[in-house]
Design a protein around this motif. Structure first.
Motif, PDB file in Angstrom:
ATOM      1  N   ALA A  12      66.975  34.230  32.724  1.00  0.00           N
ATOM      2  CA  ALA A  12      65.759  34.755  33.349  1.00  0.00           C
ATOM      3  C   ALA A  12      66.102  35.830  34.388  1.00  0.00           C
ATOM      4  N   ASN A  34      61.154  33.149  36.070  1.00  0.00           N
ATOM      5  CA  ASN A  34      61.937  31.939  36.309  1.00  0.00           C
ATOM      6  C   ASN A  34      61.069  30.696  36.086  1.00  0.00           C
ATOM      7  N   HIS A  44      60.432  30.232  32.325  1.00  0.00           N
ATOM      8  CA  HIS A  44      61.618  29.647  31.675  1.00  0.00           C
ATOM      9  C   HIS A  44      61.713  28.154  31.984  1.00  0.00           C
TER      10      HIS A  44
HETATM   11  C1  LIG Z   1      65.009  29.375  38.765  1.00  0.00           C
HETATM   12  O1  LIG Z   1      65.477  29.601  40.074  1.00  0.00           O
HETATM   13  C2  LIG Z   1      66.141  28.499  40.643  1.00  0.00           C
HETATM   14  C3  LIG Z   1      66.432  28.807  42.085  1.00  0.00           C
HETATM   15  O2  LIG Z   1      66.964  30.113  42.228  1.00  0.00           O
HETATM   16  C4  LIG Z   1      67.412  28.202  39.849  1.00  0.00           C
HETATM   17  O3  LIG Z   1      68.080  27.114  40.381  1.00  0.00           O
HETATM   18  C5  LIG Z   1      66.984  27.903  38.427  1.00  0.00           C
HETATM   19  O4  LIG Z   1      68.144  27.722  37.623  1.00  0.00           O
HETATM   20  C6  LIG Z   1      66.150  29.012  37.854  1.00  0.00           C
HETATM   21  N1  LIG Z   1      65.617  28.541  36.585  1.00  0.00           N
HETATM   22  C7  LIG Z   1      65.700  29.249  35.483  1.00  0.00           C
HETATM   23  C8  LIG Z   1      65.126  28.596  34.261  1.00  0.00           C
HETATM   24  O5  LIG Z   1      66.165  30.375  35.438  1.00  0.00           O
END
Ligand SMILES: *[C@@H]1O[C@H](CO)[C@@H](O)[C@H](O)[C@H]1NC(C)=O
Ligand SMILES: *[C@@H]1O[C@H](CO)[C@@H](O)[C@H](O)[C@H]1NC(C)=O
Ligand SMILES: *[C@@H]1O[C@H](CO)[C@@H](O)[C@H](O)[C@H]1NC(C)=O
Length: 298
Positions: free
Chosen positions: A210, A235, A238
């Motif tokens: 993402a 994000n 996802h």
């Molecule tokens: C979304 O952001 C969070 C915090 O930055 C991170 O831990 C997480 O892996 C992200 N999720 C995705 C699906 O990219």
């Protein structure tokens, strides 16, 4: 093949029409027997459906084309999230048929097969005593049946033996799923989507990551959002896709853009998708049939 299928559908519609007429006539004569009112449970339902929800610039057209290489599949392309409007309509019906105080006077499920006369009698009993601005006699069952019929008439038109569906890249946070209520809308929309047909499978298609670099093409399409908002929404989308698939692997599957075009992975991926869809995994389908689609980062 076209003719018999068309005949079957016409026959279904004729049956539905004449049954409706029969029951309307029965209603006029004041009868309220179940057998006379079967037509109220109009049951035009598509059998098997596949929906591709995608974040955009993530290979969803190539994925749709791969599925459409199966002779009995027709997954339609982008539709500006047209079914989102139907979902909102469903929510409006749900509210107006259940929430207003005057609606609580009646248990409409108990009247789902009632005749027009019965319903008009209820109305005429109450209307002189109380204002009924929300008088809506549709039971939830009939609202769902209407939505299923809408889908079946439009998408399921070629009979019960084929698989219909659509792909759309607007079922994401910041688009159909309003940013601050994304999870709520996503979690309401998925069960709704699943209620459209007898058997529903959903493919969630995104880039593997993402990150901004992986989704630059998508970001470039609409620079009106800040980078920060774009990434926050992506994000969350996802994360919602991931967690849904983790909890619903029987009807939900995750497809990553990069895998579709990776020769070390795409044969296995094609087989996994076919297996997930209960199709013969040996069926030859490929993700790169469209012009230029074999140039992943073009
Ligand atoms: C979304 O952001 C969070 C915090 O930055 C991170 O831990 C997480 O892996 C992200 N999720 C995705 C699906 O990219
Ligand atoms: C409404 O009617 C249905 C069908 O007759 C019945 O199953 C249900 O229990 C009723 N609900 C209430 C709240 O009375
Ligand atoms: C996988 O990628 C290779 C290289 O682009 C291509 O030749 C092959 O047809 C692809 N296979 C599928 C199933 O798309």
């Amino acid at each position: 093949m076209r003719k018999p299928v068309f005949t079957i559908l016409s026959a279904t519609l004729v049956l539905v029409t004449s049954a409706t007429e029969a029951s309307l006539q029965a209603g006029q004569h004041g009868r309220n027997q179940r057998d006379r009112n079967d037509a109220y449970r109009l049951n035009l339902v598509a059998d098997r459906c596949v929906f591709i929800l995608a974040t955009g610039q993530s290979g969803s057209t190539a994925l749709m084309d791969a599925l459409n290489q199966l002779p009995h599949y027709l997954i339609r392309g982008e539709q500006w999230a047209a079914f989102w409007n139907i979902y909102e309509s469903y929510l409006n019906f749900k509210w107006t048929t259940t929430e207003p105080q005057s609606q609580l006077k009646f248990n409409w499920t108990a009247y789902q097969d009632a005749s027009l006369e019965t319903i008009k009698n209820l109305y005429n009993q109450e209307a002189p005593r109380e204002k009924l601005p929300w008088f809506n006699e549709f039971p939830q069952e009939r609202i769902i049946a209407a939505i299923r019929s809408y889908y079946a008439v439009l998408y399921g038109y070629y009979g019960q033996s084929f698989v219909s569906g659509f792909k759309d890249s607007r079922y994401v946070c910041g688009r159909s799923f309003t940013t601050d209520r994304c999870a709520e809308f996503f979690n309401g929309f998925l069960p709704f989507l699943r209620s459209l047909c007898n058997k529903v499978k959903v493919l969630f298609n995104t880039r593997t990551s993402a990150s901004l670099s992986a989704n630059m093409k998508l970001y470039d399409m609409d620079r009106s959002r800040s980078e920060e908002d774009f990434l926050k929404e992506l994000n969350e989308t996802h994360a919602l896709y991931d967690s849904y698939v983790a909890g619903n692997s029987d009807h939900a599957f995750r497809v990553f853009y990069e895998d579709m075009f990776d020769p070390a992975k795409n044969t296995t991926l094609a087989m996994e998708i076919l297996e997930f869809l209960d199709e013969d995994p040996a069926t030859p389908i490929r993700f790169n049939r469209m012009p230029d689609s074999n140039k992943p980062d073009s």
